[in-house]
Design a protein around this motif. Structure first.
Motif, mmCIF file in Angstrom:
data_model
loop_
_atom_site.group_PDB
_atom_site.id
_atom_site.type_symbol
_atom_site.label_atom_id
_atom_site.label_comp_id
_atom_site.label_asym_id
_atom_site.label_seq_id
_atom_site.Cartn_x
_atom_site.Cartn_y
_atom_site.Cartn_z
ATOM 1 N N SER A 52 30.648 39.915 48.155
ATOM 2 C CA SER A 52 29.640 39.703 47.125
ATOM 3 C C SER A 52 29.411 38.219 46.950
ATOM 4 O O SER A 52 30.298 37.402 47.187
ATOM 5 N N ASP A 53 28.217 37.835 46.547
ATOM 6 C CA ASP A 53 27.928 36.444 46.254
ATOM 7 C C ASP A 53 28.364 36.164 44.827
ATOM 8 O O ASP A 53 27.859 36.770 43.881
ATOM 9 N N SER A 54 29.286 35.219 44.670
ATOM 10 C CA SER A 54 29.904 35.014 43.368
ATOM 11 C C SER A 54 28.912 34.587 42.309
ATOM 12 O O SER A 54 29.126 34.806 41.127
ATOM 13 N N CYS A 55 27.788 33.953 42.721
ATOM 14 C CA CYS A 55 26.834 33.474 41.737
ATOM 15 C C CYS A 55 25.799 34.543 41.385
ATOM 16 O O CYS A 55 24.915 34.293 40.567
ATOM 17 N N GLU A 56 25.882 35.721 41.984
ATOM 18 C CA GLU A 56 24.922 36.780 41.718
ATOM 19 C C GLU A 56 25.665 38.032 41.268
ATOM 20 O O GLU A 56 26.856 38.199 41.515
ATOM 21 N N ASP A 57 24.949 38.940 40.593
ATOM 22 C CA ASP A 57 25.580 40.140 40.082
ATOM 23 C C ASP A 57 25.271 41.357 40.944
ATOM 24 O O ASP A 57 25.265 42.484 40.468
ATOM 25 N N PHE A 58 25.013 41.128 42.209
ATOM 26 C CA PHE A 58 24.787 42.221 43.143
ATOM 27 C C PHE A 58 25.590 41.937 44.406
ATOM 28 O O PHE A 58 25.925 40.787 44.698
#
Length: 407
Positions: A121-127
């Motif tokens: 997951s991309d830590s800066c995004e919630d998806f």
């Protein structure tokens, strides 16, 4: 690239390559076998994405000479590229590295099992980063999530809007081939528009995807955070990629659609299982084209009007492409920059801005004409006026003017 921090050695490198386009299917300017092996140095603030390395002109090509279809040229004496670019950490052709004896990423002890990507997951995004996770060890390509795709699409369209170009749309038509291209880049820990059957995880789809896309690799001895928008920015900046192939494909007014592939993990390529690698590809060749015949687009310039300051510094080339035929893209190869001159002025600074490294070509990286140069001393928050004199179009001279300000 290596840097020491608290006696732990971290290494990270990124590399971009772009396709060219032209007549007789000569899309790549003769660079058919570049492997993209690279190393270099960063400062102590190790960043995920750096400006593009010089990948032996993967986004350009052609031979120097006069203007004309498929030709390139310069107006002043042009120095040959320095093949030893160790100070800048840029890529070397034929697998030569920038740092003598320091090509291999250093083992930090933070490796995972081959093919295990960890948290994707991309830590800066919630998806999640992926709809379907890659498994490099098993030659399974990843498929980015809709959220990841939208990051790339929205960033590209934001930049196109600054240039007053129409937006592109996302198509899943090419998802399979960019996924396979990204997989072979990650699995082999190297970069080429022409992977072949000797590559791990090779497929015909991988070849098709890599040969029709802007392609990217990141390598590190740890797993960095991935910023897909920064990958787009890297293609636009084009530091040390003289032909500006990535930028020209992204700022092609006729470009109508893109697809995005990405695969990552701790692979088993030439640098071993302890090396994190990410491969990415943005499809730009062979898709639908926009109808711009009713538009008011007269040129594409970089930088242009109010421009993000992070996308320019004195090492980055400015560029200009004239749009003289809106009905036929290839009708724009009649533009002749051989006698053109450039003047950059500021309303608030009494200074002459020297034009350096002036080059031009009519190669088909997007629109088949391009003028590019460097200057120095450009500051943020200052409005600059640019006038390009004596552009010859169908034997008639034409001047162009525009402004930019880095904000």
């Amino acid at each position: 690239m290596k840097t020491a921090k608290f006696f732990v050695f971290l290494s990270i490198m990124t590399l971009f390559a772009a396709c060219g386009g032209g007549g007789d299917n000569n899309f790549y300017g003769g660079d058919s076998g570049y492997d993209g092996d690279v190393s270099g140095k960063t400062d102590n603030d190790v960043e995920h994405v750096e400006r593009p390395d010089n990948a032996n002109r993967p986004g350009g090509g052609g031979s120097s000479g006069g203007i004309g279809g498929g030709s390139t040229g310069t107006q002043d004496e042009e120095e040959e590229p320095d093949e030893d670019l160790s100070d800048s950490g840029t890529a070397q052709p034929d697998g030569e590295s920038g740092d003598s004896g320091d090509t291999e990423p250093t083992d930090t002890g933070d490796s995972t099992d081959s093919g295990d990507t960890g948290d994707t997951s991309d830590s800066c995004e919630d998806f999640p980063a992926y709809e379907s996770d890659p498994d490099i060890a098993q030659c399974v390509a990843g498929y980015p999530s809709d959220g990841t795709k939208n990051i790339v699409l929205e960033r590209l369209n934001h930049l196109r809007a600054i240039h007053k170009l129409p937006p592109v749309v996302y198509t899943d038509e090419f998802d399979d081939i960019v996924a396979e291209c990204s997989l072979v880049i990650a699995a082999n820990q190297k970069l080429s528009h022409f992977p072949d059957s000797s590559w791990k995880c090779y497929s015909d789809d991988a070849l098709e995807g890599c040969s029709s896309s802007n392609i990217h690799i990141t390598m590190a001895s740890y797993q960095p955070e991935i910023d897909d928008a920064a990958i787009v920015d890297g293609f636009m900046i084009e530091e040390n990629v003289e032909e500006l192939g990535h930028r020209r494909w992204f700022l092609d007014p006729w470009l109508a659609e893109i697809s995005y592939g990405r695969s990552e993990g701790f692979g088993s390529g030439q640098y071993g299982a302890n090396t994190f690698v990410l491969g990415a590809a943005v499809h730009v060749i062979g898709g639908a084209q926009q109808d711009i015949s009713a538009s008011d687009i007269e040129f594409v310039a970089y930088p242009f009007e109010n421009y993000p300051k992070e996308l320019y510094d004195d090492s980055v080339m400015m560029s200009f492409t004239a749009i003289t035929n809106k009905s036929a893209k290839w009708g724009n190869n009649v533009v002749n920059f051989a006698s053109a001159s450039i003047a950059i002025t500021s309303e608030t600074e009494n200074k002459v801005y020297q034009i350096k490294d002036l080059q031009f070509d009519n190669e088909g990286y997007g629109v088949p004409n391009n003028l590019r140069w460097r200057t120095s001393g450009i500051r943020t928050g200052v409005k600059y006026n640019v006038v390009i004199h004596n552009v010859i179009i169908n034997n008639y001279s034409q001047d162009y003017s525009y402004w930019f300000q880095l904000d």
